[in-house]
Design a protein around this motif. Sequence first.
Motif, PDB file in Angstrom:
ATOM      1  N   GLU A 229       0.801  -1.217   0.000  1.00 11.91           N
ATOM      2  CA  GLU A 229       0.000   0.000   0.000  1.00 11.91           C
ATOM      3  C   GLU A 229       0.837   1.272   0.000  1.00 11.91           C
ATOM      4  OE1 GLU A 229      -3.846  -1.769   2.415  1.00 11.91           O
ATOM      5  OE2 GLU A 229      -2.310  -0.693   3.536  1.00 11.91           O
ATOM      6  N   LYS A 230       2.126   1.170   0.231  1.00  7.85           N
ATOM      7  CA  LYS A 230       2.979   2.355   0.296  1.00  7.85           C
ATOM      8  C   LYS A 230       3.106   2.988  -1.087  1.00  7.85           C
ATOM      9  CE  LYS A 230       5.673   0.751   4.219  1.00  7.85           C
ATOM     10  NZ  LYS A 230       6.992   0.488   4.761  1.00  7.85           N
ATOM     11  N   GLN A 231       3.158   4.299  -1.118  1.00  8.48           N
ATOM     12  CA  GLN A 231       3.265   5.028  -2.382  1.00  8.48           C
ATOM     13  C   GLN A 231       4.551   4.661  -3.139  1.00  8.48           C
ATOM     14  OE1 GLN A 231       1.051   7.014  -3.940  1.00  8.48           O
ATOM     15  NE2 GLN A 231      -0.369   6.430  -2.315  1.00  8.48           N
ATOM     16  N   ALA A 232       5.620   4.377  -2.410  1.00  7.55           N
ATOM     17  CA  ALA A 232       6.896   4.058  -3.057  1.00  7.55           C
ATOM     18  C   ALA A 232       6.792   2.835  -3.953  1.00  7.55           C
ATOM     19  CB  ALA A 232       7.975   3.838  -1.996  1.00  7.55           C
ATOM     20  N   TYR A 233       5.904   1.918  -3.632  1.00 10.51           N
ATOM     21  CA  TYR A 233       5.765   0.705  -4.436  1.00 10.51           C
ATOM     22  C   TYR A 233       5.192   1.021  -5.815  1.00 10.51           C
ATOM     23  CZ  TYR A 233       6.539  -1.841  -0.096  1.00 10.51           C
ATOM     24  OH  TYR A 233       7.075  -2.325   1.065  1.00 10.51           O
ATOM     25  N   LYS A 234       4.387   2.051  -5.925  1.00 11.14           N
ATOM     26  CA  LYS A 234       3.756   2.384  -7.201  1.00 11.14           C
ATOM     27  C   LYS A 234       4.756   2.931  -8.205  1.00 11.14           C
ATOM     28  CE  LYS A 234      -0.647   2.987  -5.022  1.00 11.14           C
ATOM     29  NZ  LYS A 234      -1.524   3.858  -4.312  1.00 11.14           N
ATOM     30  N   SER A 235       5.828   3.545  -7.716  1.00  7.42           N
ATOM     31  CA  SER A 235       6.816   4.120  -8.623  1.00  7.42           C
ATOM     32  C   SER A 235       8.003   3.193  -8.879  1.00  7.42           C
ATOM     33  CB  SER A 235       7.323   5.452  -8.061  1.00  7.42           C
ATOM     34  OG  SER A 235       7.966   5.240  -6.821  1.00  7.42           O
TER      35      SER A 235
END
Length: 81
Positions: A29-35
């Motif tokens: 769920e962390k934003q860093a995973y999306k990038s």
Amino acid sequence: MSLNDAIFKTQPIVTLQDLAQIESHNKREKQAYKSNSDIKLELRNDNIELVPLTEKYVKGFYHITKVYRKEHEERMKKELS
């Protein structure tokens, strides 16, 4: 990593904040995973949870430990009286 490989990590959970952070990691769920293109978010449903929860980890923790907390509170009342 082939389909026969697995990662099993254990670590102490000291605070409820630790538990919430672990949930964010496990459920990606962390934003860093999306990038990060190395992390395949579509595979997160393949994770195996030893204690599957439909609710958030912290809420599930309170639900699972409800009986134990009640027993503990009763013991503490007896010991303090």
